[in-house]
Motif scaffolding. Structure first.
Motif, mmCIF file in Angstrom:
data_model
loop_
_atom_site.group_PDB
_atom_site.id
_atom_site.type_symbol
_atom_site.label_atom_id
_atom_site.label_comp_id
_atom_site.label_asym_id
_atom_site.label_seq_id
_atom_site.Cartn_x
_atom_site.Cartn_y
_atom_site.Cartn_z
ATOM 1 N N LEU A 115 26.283 -32.622 24.307
ATOM 2 C CA LEU A 115 24.845 -32.744 24.529
ATOM 3 C C LEU A 115 24.437 -34.201 24.707
ATOM 4 O O LEU A 115 23.496 -34.502 25.447
ATOM 5 C CB LEU A 115 24.078 -32.113 23.366
ATOM 6 N N GLY A 116 25.139 -35.104 24.018
ATOM 7 C CA GLY A 116 24.856 -36.526 24.204
ATOM 8 C C GLY A 116 25.197 -36.991 25.609
ATOM 9 O O GLY A 116 24.459 -37.769 26.222
ATOM 10 N N LEU A 117 26.313 -36.498 26.120
ATOM 11 C CA LEU A 117 26.729 -36.869 27.479
ATOM 12 C C LEU A 117 25.827 -36.272 28.551
ATOM 13 O O LEU A 117 25.572 -36.895 29.582
ATOM 14 C CB LEU A 117 28.168 -36.412 27.718
ATOM 15 N N TYR A 158 18.310 -32.113 23.913
ATOM 16 C CA TYR A 158 19.054 -33.219 23.300
ATOM 17 C C TYR A 158 18.858 -33.249 21.787
ATOM 18 O O TYR A 158 19.722 -33.738 21.043
ATOM 19 C CB TYR A 158 18.636 -34.559 23.920
ATOM 20 N N ARG A 159 17.741 -32.712 21.315
ATOM 21 C CA ARG A 159 17.494 -32.676 19.874
ATOM 22 C C ARG A 159 18.481 -31.766 19.151
ATOM 23 O O ARG A 159 18.771 -31.969 17.966
ATOM 24 C CB ARG A 159 16.049 -32.240 19.606
ATOM 25 N N ASP A 160 19.005 -30.771 19.863
ATOM 26 C CA ASP A 160 20.054 -29.935 19.282
ATOM 27 C C ASP A 160 21.299 -30.765 18.998
ATOM 28 O O ASP A 160 22.009 -30.518 18.017
ATOM 29 C CB ASP A 160 20.398 -28.787 20.229
ATOM 30 N N GLY A 161 21.577 -31.732 19.855
ATOM 31 C CA GLY A 161 22.711 -32.619 19.635
ATOM 32 C C GLY A 161 22.531 -33.465 18.393
ATOM 33 O O GLY A 161 23.476 -33.684 17.622
ATOM 34 N N ARG A 162 21.322 -33.956 18.169
ATOM 35 C CA ARG A 162 21.045 -34.765 16.978
ATOM 36 C C ARG A 162 21.228 -33.938 15.711
ATOM 37 O O ARG A 162 21.808 -34.408 14.716
ATOM 38 C CB ARG A 162 19.632 -35.335 17.047
ATOM 39 N N VAL A 163 20.748 -32.706 15.766
ATOM 40 C CA VAL A 163 20.896 -31.815 14.613
ATOM 41 C C VAL A 163 22.372 -31.513 14.367
ATOM 42 O O VAL A 163 22.837 -31.501 13.225
ATOM 43 C CB VAL A 163 20.114 -30.505 14.835
ATOM 44 N N ALA A 164 23.130 -31.290 15.440
ATOM 45 C CA ALA A 164 24.560 -31.000 15.302
ATOM 46 C C ALA A 164 25.307 -32.170 14.677
ATOM 47 O O ALA A 164 26.186 -31.980 13.835
ATOM 48 C CB ALA A 164 25.159 -30.668 16.671
ATOM 49 N N ALA A 165 24.959 -33.406 15.062
ATOM 50 C CA ALA A 165 25.613 -34.583 14.507
ATOM 51 C C ALA A 165 25.318 -34.723 13.019
ATOM 52 O O ALA A 165 26.221 -35.024 12.212
ATOM 53 C CB ALA A 165 25.169 -35.833 15.259
#
Length: 236
Positions: free
Chosen positions: A72-74, A11-18
């Protein structure tokens, strides 16, 4: 993305992507560093310029990052996902997908969310302009707005102290979105020029979009893996 015998998403990859997407959607500010970039029209007055093509490619990359963050958030975000957070993730996915499609369409508009440019280019009969461009650009604006508003509602429901900041970002985006859509309607009749450069309102809207993406990536609430964990087995 971590490595533990094999590659897997986190999920941290999603935060980085955002956060990365927020930076990409702020790259138009680089125009002030270019020769003549501080002029009244700005470097984006020439969408066919090197900077215009760079910004088009950057927005295409940013849209992919947005979709990645939403997926990734979903899938890997907070386990206890409420209605409003689900709406926010899906709205983000729609925003990213529509932005990507808009960036692939031909035309003189350097920014995929620039519905004002798309509307006037269509009215003026600019080569490559199609009815789909202003429609898709409008979808991106509305999807981003719904994503910001639903995120604010979710954070308020979760009693997150940061919900007031998210609400401010959503309110600013609402004002910018309305202003840009009104401008698009006014330009839909054409004014004799082949498309418009990125103006103040479009820049202001991009700022609010970047703030929404940045907020989504920075806030821990939408990503926090809440829920009970299984106790570790007792040592024998």
């Amino acid at each position: 993305m971590s490595y533990a015998g094999h590659w897997h998403w986190d999920y941290r990859d999603g935060r980085v992507a955002a956060v990365a997407a927020a930076i990409v959607y702020s790259m138009w500010t680089l125009e002030v560093l270019l020769p003549g970039g501080a002029a009244v029209q700005g470097a984006l007055a020439a969408p066919d310029s090197v900077f215009g093509r760079f910004l088009d490619s950057a927005h295409r990359t940013g849209s992919i990052l947005v979709v990645l963050a939403a997926v990734l958030g979903l899938t890997l975000g907070a386990r206890r996902t409420g209605f409003w957070l689900t709406v926010s993730w899906w709205s983000m996915a729609v925003f990213g997908a529509a932005s990507f499609i808009a960036s692939l369409l031909p035309g003189r508009c350097a920014v995929s969310t620039d519905v004002a440019c798309a509307s006037e280019a269509l009215a003026e009969g600019v080569g490559g302009a199609t009815v789909a461009q202003p429609v898709i650009a409008t979808v991106t604006i509305l999807a981003a707005l719904i994503g910001a508003v639903s995120l604010a509602l979710d954070r308020r429901r979760a009693a997150d102290p940061a919900w007031t900041w998210v609400a401010v970002v959503a309110a600013l985006q609402a004002l910018a979105a309305v202003a840009v859509l009104v401008l698009a309607v006014r330009l839909s009749g054409g004014d004799g020029s082949p498309g418009v450069a990125l103006g103040f309102l479009e820049r202001a809207h991009l700022v609010t979009v970047a703030l929404w993406l940045l907020t989504t990536g920075v806030l821990p609430g939408p990503w926090k893996r809440s829920g009970t964990r299984r106790p570790a087995p007792a040592a024998r």
